[in-house]
Design an enzyme around this catalytic site. Structure first.
Site, PDB file in Angstrom:
ATOM      1  N   HIS A 292      96.262  -1.129  46.684  1.00 42.05           N
ATOM      2  CA  HIS A 292      97.812  -1.339  46.535  1.00 42.05           C
ATOM      3  C   HIS A 292      97.975  -2.114  45.066  1.00 42.05           C
ATOM      4  O   HIS A 292      97.077  -2.767  44.905  1.00 42.05           O
ATOM      5  CB  HIS A 292      98.363  -1.889  47.883  1.00 42.05           C
ATOM      6  CG  HIS A 292      98.619  -1.011  49.075  1.00 42.05           C
ATOM      7  ND1 HIS A 292      97.282  -0.832  49.769  1.00 42.05           N
ATOM      8  CD2 HIS A 292      99.583  -0.216  49.455  1.00 42.05           C
ATOM      9  CE1 HIS A 292      97.895  -0.109  50.932  1.00 42.05           C
ATOM     10  NE2 HIS A 292      99.061   0.428  50.607  1.00 42.05           N
TER      11      HIS A 292
ATOM     12  N   LYS B 150     101.285  -6.976  46.861  1.00 40.02           N
ATOM     13  CA  LYS B 150     101.105  -7.097  47.922  1.00 40.02           C
ATOM     14  C   LYS B 150     100.489  -8.111  48.542  1.00 40.02           C
ATOM     15  O   LYS B 150      99.459  -8.556  48.210  1.00 40.02           O
ATOM     16  CB  LYS B 150     100.330  -5.653  48.617  1.00 40.02           C
ATOM     17  CG  LYS B 150     100.283  -5.443  50.041  1.00 40.02           C
ATOM     18  CD  LYS B 150      99.726  -4.144  50.317  1.00 40.02           C
ATOM     19  CE  LYS B 150      99.597  -3.853  51.646  1.00 40.02           C
ATOM     20  NZ  LYS B 150     101.060  -3.878  52.356  1.00 40.02           N
TER      21      LYS B 150
END
Length: 272
Positions: free
Chosen positions: A158, A162
């Site tokens: 990601h 995040k």
């Protein structure tokens, strides 16, 4: 006036908040009934469209979620665990649909959500995309078909903003693999390897997290045995897939009995 169902978006200034606003306002399935941000945020009191740098939308950003929920049929919530728990209680009071895309929730947080689901429809999923939910089903079936000679490793990637790891989707896939093997994920989960860890435990499900750049979301489930590997993969290149799924979930939840549901229910993929 419009007969379209009205939904509130919480955390409207965030990545997913903005995407959800665009999905609702540019589509023809729902209307934006409210926009919520945390107290003290710069957008409070502003027209949401102008705050986002565009034309007015006629919806003012508020820090009073209960007031916003009173005018809506549902809320779509990709925020933080603490905020989501608060919203779950308020949505239950208002008897409206609560779609939860928030990840990183603790056991205590989830217990609070379960309590709220006695009075309202809650659709909670680590990932709202059709592709990922199909991958979840495939993971369960493959894990059930293969014995512990096949090591299961889940890798996720990601963007660098995040804050939780492993991702909610990775944990959802891990749960599917554990279900397929008929074991409790908590007893076989291996989330950290550093230093002299010793050999890999037979039957464990390993997790690895990558963070970098603007990666939207990539998930691999690998079944590795002597002489062969099976890799199931999903790559999301646009957050619109999550926003579309979340709006679909909110529409699906209208008129349902109170309770906890997930995207497999929404998509009709739940196995009887």
């Amino acid at each position: 006036m419009t007969d379209l169902p009205g939904f509130v978006v919480t955390g409207v200034s965030g990545r997913m908040g903005r995407m959800l606003v665009q999905e609702i306002t540019h589509g023809d399935r729902a209307m934006l009934a409210g926009a919520v941000e945390r107290p003290g945020h710069d957008w409070i009191g502003q027209d949401l469209g102008e705050a986002m740098g565009g034309p007015p939308l006629g919806v003012a950003v508020t820090d009073d979620p209960l007031e916003a929920f009173a005018r809506a049929e549902g809320i779509i919530d990709f925020t933080s665990p603490a905020a989501t728990v608060e919203f779950a209680g308020l949505a239950a009071q208002a008897r409206i649909v609560h779609v939860i895309g928030t990840t990183g929730m603790s056991g205590e947080d989830l217990a609070a959500v379960t309590a709220a689901a006695r009075h309202a429809v809650i659709v909670r999923a680590g990932n709202m995309s059709l592709g990922v939910n199909l991958l979840t089903q495939l993971t369960r079936k493959v894990a059930a078909a293969l014995d512990e000679d096949y090591d299961i490793e889940i890798t996720e990637a990601h963007h660098n903003q995040k804050v939780d790891a492993p991702s909610g989707t990775a944990l959802m896939l891990g749960q599917a693999a554990a279900d397929g093997r008929g074991v409790a994920l908590e007893s076989v989960s291996d989330r950290g390897r550093d230093g002299m860890t010793g050999k890999r435990e037979r039957g464990h499900i390993g997790f690895s997290a990558i963070r970098g750049g603007d990666i939207v979301g990539e998930h691999d489930v690998m079944f590795a045995a002597a002489g062969e590997r099976i890799v199931l993969r999903h790559v999301a290149s646009d957050r619109k897939v999550f926003a579309r799924g979340a709006v679909k979930a909110a529409l699906w939840g209208r008129g349902r009995k109170p309770g906890e549901y997930d995207m497999l229910d929404v998509l009709g993929l739940t196995e009887e």
